[in-house]
Every structure is written in C-alpha cells, then in structure tokens.
Design a protein around this motif. Structure first.
Motif, PDB file in Angstrom:
ATOM      1  N   GLU A   1       0.644  -0.856  -0.465  1.00 60.72           N
ATOM      2  CA  GLU A   1      -0.034   0.183  -0.204  1.00 60.72           C
ATOM      3  C   GLU A   1       0.829   1.174  -0.082  1.00 60.72           C
ATOM      4  O   GLU A   1       2.027   1.290   0.718  1.00 60.72           O
ATOM      5  CB  GLU A   1      -1.322  -0.376   1.251  1.00 60.72           C
ATOM      6  CG  GLU A   1      -1.515   0.933   1.711  1.00 60.72           C
ATOM      7  CD  GLU A   1      -3.111   1.013   0.543  1.00 60.72           C
ATOM      8  OE1 GLU A   1      -3.156   0.035  -0.116  1.00 60.72           O
ATOM      9  OE2 GLU A   1      -2.908   2.124  -0.834  1.00 60.72           O
ATOM     10  N   TYR A   2       0.369   2.155  -0.571  1.00 58.57           N
ATOM     11  CA  TYR A   2       1.218   3.586  -0.248  1.00 58.57           C
ATOM     12  C   TYR A   2       1.435   3.758   1.006  1.00 58.57           C
ATOM     13  O   TYR A   2       0.457   4.124   1.269  1.00 58.57           O
ATOM     14  CB  TYR A   2       0.342   4.608  -2.026  1.00 58.57           C
ATOM     15  CG  TYR A   2       1.053   3.518  -3.311  1.00 58.57           C
ATOM     16  CD1 TYR A   2       2.073   3.985  -3.219  1.00 58.57           C
ATOM     17  CD2 TYR A   2      -0.175   3.188  -4.091  1.00 58.57           C
ATOM     18  CE1 TYR A   2       2.243   3.333  -4.817  1.00 58.57           C
ATOM     19  CE2 TYR A   2       0.213   2.823  -5.330  1.00 58.57           C
ATOM     20  CZ  TYR A   2       1.699   2.928  -5.667  1.00 58.57           C
ATOM     21  OH  TYR A   2       1.911   2.105  -6.510  1.00 58.57           O
ATOM     22  N   SER A   3       2.171   4.621   1.169  1.00 58.56           N
ATOM     23  CA  SER A   3       2.355   5.530   2.147  1.00 58.56           C
ATOM     24  C   SER A   3       2.456   6.768   2.032  1.00 58.56           C
ATOM     25  O   SER A   3       2.453   7.644   0.915  1.00 58.56           O
ATOM     26  CB  SER A   3       3.559   4.632   3.407  1.00 58.56           C
ATOM     27  OG  SER A   3       4.873   5.972   2.894  1.00 58.56           O
ATOM     28  N   ASN A   4       2.392   7.880   3.478  1.00 60.37           N
ATOM     29  CA  ASN A   4       1.926   9.239   3.327  1.00 60.37           C
ATOM     30  C   ASN A   4       3.557  10.090   2.658  1.00 60.37           C
ATOM     31  O   ASN A   4       3.291  11.128   2.809  1.00 60.37           O
ATOM     32  CB  ASN A   4       1.639   9.795   5.014  1.00 60.37           C
ATOM     33  CG  ASN A   4       0.493   8.886   5.532  1.00 60.37           C
ATOM     34  OD1 ASN A   4      -0.130   9.446   4.423  1.00 60.37           O
ATOM     35  ND2 ASN A   4       0.321   8.758   6.266  1.00 60.37           N
TER      36      ASN A   4
ATOM     37  N   LYS B   1       6.634  10.249  -0.012  1.00 58.24           N
ATOM     38  CA  LYS B   1       5.909   9.663  -1.244  1.00 58.24           C
ATOM     39  C   LYS B   1       8.042   8.862  -1.329  1.00 58.24           C
ATOM     40  O   LYS B   1       8.753   9.048  -0.515  1.00 58.24           O
ATOM     41  CB  LYS B   1       6.707  11.367  -1.838  1.00 58.24           C
ATOM     42  CG  LYS B   1       6.009  10.955  -3.135  1.00 58.24           C
ATOM     43  CD  LYS B   1       5.940  12.121  -4.133  1.00 58.24           C
ATOM     44  CE  LYS B   1       6.238  12.148  -5.310  1.00 58.24           C
ATOM     45  NZ  LYS B   1       7.650  11.699  -5.731  1.00 58.24           N
TER      46      LYS B   1
ATOM     47  N   CYS C   1       8.115   5.738  -0.547  1.00 60.85           N
ATOM     48  CA  CYS C   1       7.684   4.762   0.834  1.00 60.85           C
ATOM     49  C   CYS C   1       6.633   3.915   0.957  1.00 60.85           C
ATOM     50  O   CYS C   1       5.635   4.692   0.601  1.00 60.85           O
ATOM     51  CB  CYS C   1       8.314   5.695   2.318  1.00 60.85           C
ATOM     52  SG  CYS C   1       9.748   6.134   2.609  1.00 60.85           S
ATOM     53  N   MET C   2       7.095   2.865   0.734  1.00 64.63           N
ATOM     54  CA  MET C   2       6.300   1.734   1.064  1.00 64.63           C
ATOM     55  C   MET C   2       5.912   0.719   2.174  1.00 64.63           C
ATOM     56  O   MET C   2       6.718   0.754   2.663  1.00 64.63           O
ATOM     57  CB  MET C   2       5.939   0.591  -0.147  1.00 64.63           C
ATOM     58  CG  MET C   2       7.474  -0.184  -0.160  1.00 64.63           C
ATOM     59  SD  MET C   2       7.735  -1.654  -1.301  1.00 64.63           S
ATOM     60  CE  MET C   2       9.522  -2.193  -0.630  1.00 64.63           C
ATOM     61  N   ILE C   3       3.972   0.931   1.934  1.00 65.00           N
ATOM     62  CA  ILE C   3       4.092  -0.965   3.429  1.00 65.00           C
ATOM     63  C   ILE C   3       3.883  -1.545   2.766  1.00 65.00           C
ATOM     64  O   ILE C   3       2.761  -1.745   1.799  1.00 65.00           O
ATOM     65  CB  ILE C   3       2.166  -0.018   3.794  1.00 65.00           C
ATOM     66  CG1 ILE C   3       2.774   1.507   4.455  1.00 65.00           C
ATOM     67  CG2 ILE C   3       1.513  -0.722   5.053  1.00 65.00           C
ATOM     68  CD1 ILE C   3       1.462   2.211   4.367  1.00 65.00           C
TER      69      ILE C   3
ATOM     70  N   ARG D   1       2.255  -4.948   2.970  1.00 64.61           N
ATOM     71  CA  ARG D   1       0.972  -5.925   3.581  1.00 64.61           C
ATOM     72  C   ARG D   1       1.381  -7.469   3.549  1.00 64.61           C
ATOM     73  O   ARG D   1       2.581  -7.753   3.444  1.00 64.61           O
ATOM     74  CB  ARG D   1       0.116  -5.423   2.627  1.00 64.61           C
ATOM     75  CG  ARG D   1      -0.645  -3.982   2.686  1.00 64.61           C
ATOM     76  CD  ARG D   1      -1.440  -3.978   1.611  1.00 64.61           C
ATOM     77  NE  ARG D   1      -2.574  -4.202   2.323  1.00 64.61           N
ATOM     78  CZ  ARG D   1      -3.706  -3.952   1.970  1.00 64.61           C
ATOM     79  NH1 ARG D   1      -4.703  -3.836   0.220  1.00 64.61           N
ATOM     80  NH2 ARG D   1      -4.579  -4.397   2.561  1.00 64.61           N
TER      81      ARG D   1
ATOM     82  N   SER E   1      12.102   2.060  -4.155  1.00 67.36           N
ATOM     83  CA  SER E   1      11.123   2.719  -3.257  1.00 67.36           C
ATOM     84  C   SER E   1      12.775   3.635  -2.603  1.00 67.36           C
ATOM     85  O   SER E   1      14.004   3.483  -2.130  1.00 67.36           O
ATOM     86  CB  SER E   1      11.137   1.737  -2.753  1.00 67.36           C
ATOM     87  OG  SER E   1      11.527   1.068  -2.073  1.00 67.36           O
TER      88      SER E   1
END
Ligand SMILES: [Zn+2]
Length: 479
Positions: free
Chosen positions: A33-36, A38, A40-42, A44, A157
């Motif tokens: 999932e995209y994160s807050n 820019k 960076c990734m979450i 899952r 990323s």
C-alpha cells in the motif's frame, strides 16, 4: 458473477500496458500500500510473508558458509561517509540527512544509511588486529534509504529492505573466492527457490559499485524483456581497508591491509518474482517461496459436512508438510478462485458434496489451470507431487523465455534494430572502452548488464568502433 468479474477486470492486461499491469497486481494481490511519505511503501502481510520466506532461505544458505548476523546503527556521521572518495561520490546525490536531534542542531550531520560499508569498515578497524581475527563474515538484515526521484513498489523506493553482507579477509584470493561464492548462492537461490534463471557475470567499470574493485551481478529477464539486476557481490580489494586503516599483523608480525567484500539482495527481488511469473490473472508464486501453497475452497459449503471435510483436508495437507489454508468465508467460490489466482497461490483444492460422495477432491494448478482429480486417500502425496511439478515447470518456462529473448548482434545496425524491436538481452562483442558503452546508452537507452562468466566469441571487433573486441557483453534495457 458481477462481483467476480470485477476483481479480474480491474487489472490491466500485460500486453496492453505492462507497467500498469504491475501496479495493479501489486495492489490487488495486496502486497503493498502506498504510504504518506512519497516513495515509501507499506508492505502488507501477503508481501511481507514472501520476504520472510526469502529471508529464511537466504539466511540459512549464508550461515551454512559461516556467515554471522549483526546489527549496525542506521546513522552514519558525515566524516565517516567522506573517507572513501568514490563511495561518497556514488551515494551523495541520494542520501537523506539528519541535521537536528530533538531541539538541537547537530554539530555533525548524520546520514541515514544508504548502505553500510563505512560503518562496517569503522567497526572492522577496531576489532581486527591479528590474522587470528580473520576472516570476519558478517551480514545484517535491515532497511536502507536512498532518496530516489522516481519510485515504484519493490523496484525502486526511498526506503527498502535488504541484507548486506560484509566480509574481511587476509588475502586477495580469499576475498575473490568469497565474492564469487556469494554470487553463486544468489544465483542458486533464484533458480532453485524463485524459479528465476539468471545470467551471472561481471559488471563493467562504468556499472560497478561505488568504491569496488569489481562487481559481480546476477541479471534476470522480466516478462516484458527488460532486465533486472537481482543481486550483486563486490570485491573491494584493499581500497576501503586503506581508507579506514583496517590492518592486521600476519604470522611474521608484519602489518597488512585486509581484503573486503560486500554483497546484497533486496525486496527488489519480489518485483522480479512478479514480473517473471505473473499473468493477466495476477501473481503466480513458485511453490517453494509461496507463503500459502494450497488454498482449500469448499463448494456448496452450507451443505452438511462440507466445511468439516474442507477443514480436514487442510489438516491433511498441513500434515504432509504443505502450507495450506482454508477459505471458509461467505464469498462465492468463483470470487475465492479469483482471489487465490490473484495472490498467486500455487494450487487450490476444491471439495464439494459430489466430491465427497466419490472420496475425491479437485486440485487446480495456478500455473496452467490444469484440473486434477485426486483420491482423498492420497491427497497429501499427490499435492506434493503437483507442487513439485509446478516448481519445475515454472523454472522451465522462465528459462525458455530467457533463451527465446536472448539475441546476438554482429553489427551495430543489427544491435540497434534488435534493441528497438525485440525486447530482451542482446549479446554483442565490446572493445572495453567506456566511450562505446556511453554511445550505446545514448543511441538506444540499453546498458551493459554484465560480461557473462560464460564467454563466447561472436566476432573479433567491437561493432561500435571497429577496434579489437575484448569481451562479450549482455546488453539490455533495465529496471
Ligand atoms: Zn568499441
């Protein structure tokens, strides 16, 4: 049916737009999932479980060769980063800096590690004194930060997970042997576990790691014909040792510099897994890396005894050593099939009232959708055989793709034509001059991927400049 169609319809087909297909799979298979922040990734649970399996498998292989794990700080003082000139120049443009701690401005800036060579070198300069302290074979699992301008999940990323191995040796020969040994571990892991065939070779000086004497790489070919550098292993010689003063006294009591290596594989490899094996229904995971290998899906699950039987089958599969789950949710079977396909789970096991009457289940392979009716008396055994066959078939398919998308160019015109029209690797001779490498990149955007260990003689001259050829190079457009 309307709902079932939606899940599949929402992914773009590969042939239409490969980049969009990739983004769709990453999202719909719930890997990321995209994160807050820019870039960076979450990651899952579905994505992280793949990474955990990669870690387990690699970590075991590293430790079998004597490697030990450590953990280093995430901050590097600026003065330390400056010590090796090529290294700092290579990384400076993408480093993130900490300038304030709490309410106070720091006297010296700290960079967030983009890689930890400098930290390991500083550490080694303090703990290595004698030849008895060698070799040092350390690895750390951590995240690193590189302030990238354009980012894509897993592939590029701002922060990503990886392992970085750092070793120190008494001799040049030992360091070179370790560099190749770790490259071979990566290559074997890719083939045996991820079903991804790779080309092993050496990077040209232009493409080698900042501060390295030589860099070795494994290059994989994605479904769209682009290359992905999938793991690298560097021999530093004694360059870092001289910059950081890492010396040991040999058995004659003479001071000598150590020879060092480093090697890394990152979450990028999950991008390779997606792009080598996936299809228009989503992800396709090789059984050996799949967090869930078999999904049991009950048909007419409200009918008496079906759910109980499905749970029993999950347990039978588990007892046979298979990572199995049961989808007992109230979604329709069709919806569950689509989800299982999207997530790339290698087999599903369907069981309904009619199957129960006949003491059987239906196994459906994710890779080729073949349906196999299996007697419940031999479910575990058959499922294991099918999983093994999927693993082998996926590797064979990926190998066939690699071979059919590897071309040879004998003239520069031929080379440009292939790069423009046939995505894949192009083998061509090279004189060894960086100027020709630059020209190829400017003319075609293709880069030198590696000088393969398995060299061939396709001609005597470099087709770009006409001077004598020194090496065969794999060229290609790359991620
Ligand atoms: Zn040339």
């Amino acid at each position: 049916m309307a709902k079932e169609k939606k899940l599949v319809e929402s992914i773009t087909s590969m042939s239409e737009d490969f980049a969009q297909w990739y983004t769709d799979v990453v999202k719909k298979a719930e890997l990321v999932e995209y994160s807050n922040v820019k870039g960076c990734m979450i990651i899952r649970p579905n994505g992280y479980a793949i990474w955990e399996n990669i870690q387990k498998e690699l970590d075991r292989r590293f430790k079998e060769t004597g490697v030990e794990n450590v953990y280093m700080p995430m901050f590097i003082p600026e003065s330390l980063l400056q010590k090796e000139k090529d290294h700092v120049e290579g990384f400076a443009p993408e480093v993130a800096w900490v300038t304030q701690g709490g309410l106070e401005t720091l006297q010296e800036r700290l960079c967030v590690r983009p890689t930890s060579e400098t930290l390991f070198c500083d550490f080694y300069s303090r703990i290595i004194q004698s030849h008895r302290d060698l070799p040092k074979l350390y690895n750390q699992w951590c995240s690193v930060v590189r302030w990238e301008k354009t980012t894509r999940p897993f592939l590029r990323s701002a922060e990503f997970l990886w392992q970085e191995g750092h070793t120190a040796h008494a001799t040049e020969e030992e360091a070179e042997a370790r560099t190749i040994q770790m490259l071979n571990i990566y290559a074997d892991f890719c083939e045996e576990v991820l079903a991804i065939p790779v080309v092993k070779g050496k990077k040209t000086d232009k493409e080698k790691f900042a501060g390295a004497q030589s860099t070795y790489t494994i290059e994989a070919l994605m479904h769209d014909g682009k290359a992905l550098q999938s793991g690298t292993s560097h021999n530093f010689g004694d360059g870092f040792a001289k910059a950081f003063g890492i010396q040991y006294s040999d058995n004659q009591n003479q001071l000598q510099y150590v020879h060092q290596t480093s090697w890394g594989m990152s979450t990028r490899i999950i991008g390779a897994l997606i792009m080598v094996h996936g299809d228009d229904s989503g992800l396709k995971l090789p059984p050996r890396i799949a967090p869930v290998q078999a999904m049991v899906i009950p048909i007419s699950q409200r009918k008496e005894g079906v759910m109980e039987k499905a749970a029993e089958l999950r347990d039978v599969l588990g007892a046979a050593g298979i990572r199995a789950k049961l989808d007992g949710s109230d979604k329709s079977p069709g919806w569950k099939f689509s989800e299982q396909e999207m997530r790339g789970i290698p087999i599903r096991v369907e069981i309904g009232p009619k199957d129960m009457e006949q003491n059987q289940a239906v196994i459906v392979r994710r890779d080729n959708r073949e349906k196999i009716v299996v007697s419940l008396d031999e479910l575990g055994e058959k499922a294991n055989e099918i999983l093994e066959s999927i693993q082998q078939d996926m590797l064979a398919r990926a190998k066939a793709h690699l071979e059919s998308h590897t071309y040879e160019a004998h003239t520069y015109e031929e080379f440009k034509d292939i790069v423009a029209n046939k995505p894949g690797f192009v083998k061509m001779m090279w004189c060894g001059d960086e100027a020709c490498e630059m020209k190829i990149k400017e003319d075609t955007t293709a880069t030198s991927r590696c000088m393969p260990f398995e060299q061939e003689q396709l001609g005597d001259v470099c087709p770009v400049c006409g001077r004598p050829a020194k090496k065969l190079v794999y060229w290609g457009k790359a991620y």
